[in-house]
Design an enzyme around this catalytic site. Sequence first.
Site, mmCIF file in Angstrom:
data_model
loop_
_atom_site.group_PDB
_atom_site.id
_atom_site.type_symbol
_atom_site.label_atom_id
_atom_site.label_comp_id
_atom_site.label_asym_id
_atom_site.label_seq_id
_atom_site.Cartn_x
_atom_site.Cartn_y
_atom_site.Cartn_z
ATOM 1 N N GLY A 204 0.851 -1.260 0.145
ATOM 2 C CA GLY A 204 -0.048 0.093 0.068
ATOM 3 C C GLY A 204 0.796 1.198 0.173
ATOM 4 O O GLY A 204 2.160 0.951 -0.318
ATOM 5 N N ASN A 205 0.075 2.260 0.518
ATOM 6 C CA ASN A 205 1.170 3.488 0.335
ATOM 7 C C ASN A 205 0.369 4.438 1.380
ATOM 8 O O ASN A 205 -0.587 4.136 2.064
ATOM 9 C CB ASN A 205 1.106 4.189 -0.908
ATOM 10 C CG ASN A 205 -0.259 4.690 -1.456
ATOM 11 O OD1 ASN A 205 -1.102 5.365 -0.870
ATOM 12 N ND2 ASN A 205 -0.780 4.140 -2.656
ATOM 13 N N HIS A 206 0.967 5.492 1.771
ATOM 14 C CA HIS A 206 0.676 6.460 2.845
ATOM 15 C C HIS A 206 -0.330 7.471 2.392
ATOM 16 O O HIS A 206 -0.877 8.300 3.365
ATOM 17 C CB HIS A 206 1.813 7.285 3.368
ATOM 18 C CG HIS A 206 2.782 6.513 4.055
ATOM 19 N ND1 HIS A 206 2.822 5.649 5.252
ATOM 20 C CD2 HIS A 206 4.087 6.149 3.836
ATOM 21 C CE1 HIS A 206 3.687 4.953 5.605
ATOM 22 N NE2 HIS A 206 4.667 5.284 4.664
ATOM 23 N N ALA A 207 -1.156 7.419 1.536
ATOM 24 C CA ALA A 207 -2.184 8.379 1.216
ATOM 25 C C ALA A 207 -3.293 8.301 2.139
ATOM 26 O O ALA A 207 -3.757 7.427 2.672
ATOM 27 C CB ALA A 207 -2.751 7.988 -0.361
ATOM 28 N N ALA A 272 -4.397 7.593 -4.968
ATOM 29 C CA ALA A 272 -2.742 7.213 -4.996
ATOM 30 C C ALA A 272 -2.802 5.611 -5.406
ATOM 31 O O ALA A 272 -2.936 4.693 -4.359
ATOM 32 C CB ALA A 272 -2.041 7.315 -3.763
#
Length: 395
Positions: A204-207, A272
């Site tokens: 995943g990502n930090h969005a 994102a």
Amino acid sequence: MRILIGITAGIAAYKIPLLIRMFINAGVEVRCIMTSDAKDFVSPLVISTLSKNPVGIAFWNKETGEWNNHVEYGEWADVLLIAPCTANTLSKMVSGACDNLLLAVYLSMRNKTIVSPAMDLEMYQHPTVKRNISVLIADGVHVIPPDHGELASGLSGEGRLPEPAFIFEEVVKYLSLGQDFLNTQVLVTAGPTYEAIDPVRFIGNHASGKMGFALAENFAARGASVTLITGPTVLRTEHKRVQTIHVTSAAEMFEAVQRHWLDMDLGVFSAAVADYRPIHPAEEKIKKTNEALSIELIKNPDILAWAGKHKTATQRTIGFALETNNAVENAMEKLSRKHADAIVLNVIEENEKCFNSDTNKVRIFDVNGLSLELPTASKAKIAQGIVDYITRIRL
Ligand code: CTP
């Protein structure tokens, strides 16, 4: 636009933090005044944190010795909303009593005052309350009638504070935020996507989704019907013109966008989206048997590019870009490769974070070769600037 919210001592004060957040997300400046008894129902700390301003309670602050200038409040506000408004405050407003800061501000208001009375049903039916409300209406105060339903006393009837989304709508009319997106269907993607590695792990990502939610609320406040397709986030919106669809992976987001795109006038793709996903997610939790582990990834569908390719002559697509080098060049390349009508470039300064921050700085480029820089501001303000810009390219 500036709203001053007066909170009086009613149990329904618990709904006001949600209302404050809706105004903030719509780009409205919020200040609040509480009567001293209202502090028993909702904490001033919550109110000041959400409104991003100190809360006025008394005529003067005993700790700092500072005076809360009621005239300054009255000049500052585009509208004063008193919610919940108790029977006691209604009656004092009618008589012109001025024994607390809120009442002094009411008497000092240059602009409109709106009240949202809330009390138990017998109180609301009492002739004195009915009479006071009629007098206030004659005095030019706008009254939002209470809802019918469950009351704090356990009884059911008229007297309940309407839901925050309803009060928000009523006030927006007076703030003339404009309804320039009335009859417009807007799709917004937001948040990150999570790509499963196995049943308990993901890429995943930090969005955070903050930008997408702020955009959705700004469009909705301006009359649009919004379909918000969001990846995993703690954020929620109560706006009644926002339909939220929760998804987890890029594939699910893509499927939801494909399902709704035909009915849309405009798509703003702020999510994102993970560019790759594990090609074969494990069905069981992967055990740590080996020293090294390789996960083969495959490209995800590009949702913005798909919508750009499948848009009709009247549909418009707006993408986002986050670049660490050759920012403008890369953003322009994305604009054409993804057939977008505009690209919002997140301008990252040194030592700044973009994900999960409450502020943002962007530069917008569009197909007509125009560009506009929006200086660092809250995501709600940036959302307002982006939506203002979109009104141009809609033409
Ligand atoms: N986007 C999308 N679907 C994807 C990837 C990106 O809809 N699978 C959208 C994003 O929501 C954003 C824009 O495309 O509006 C730019 O995303 P970005 O990840 O920066 O672009 P990429 O095409 O993946 O380019 P890069 O090589 O820089 O990762």
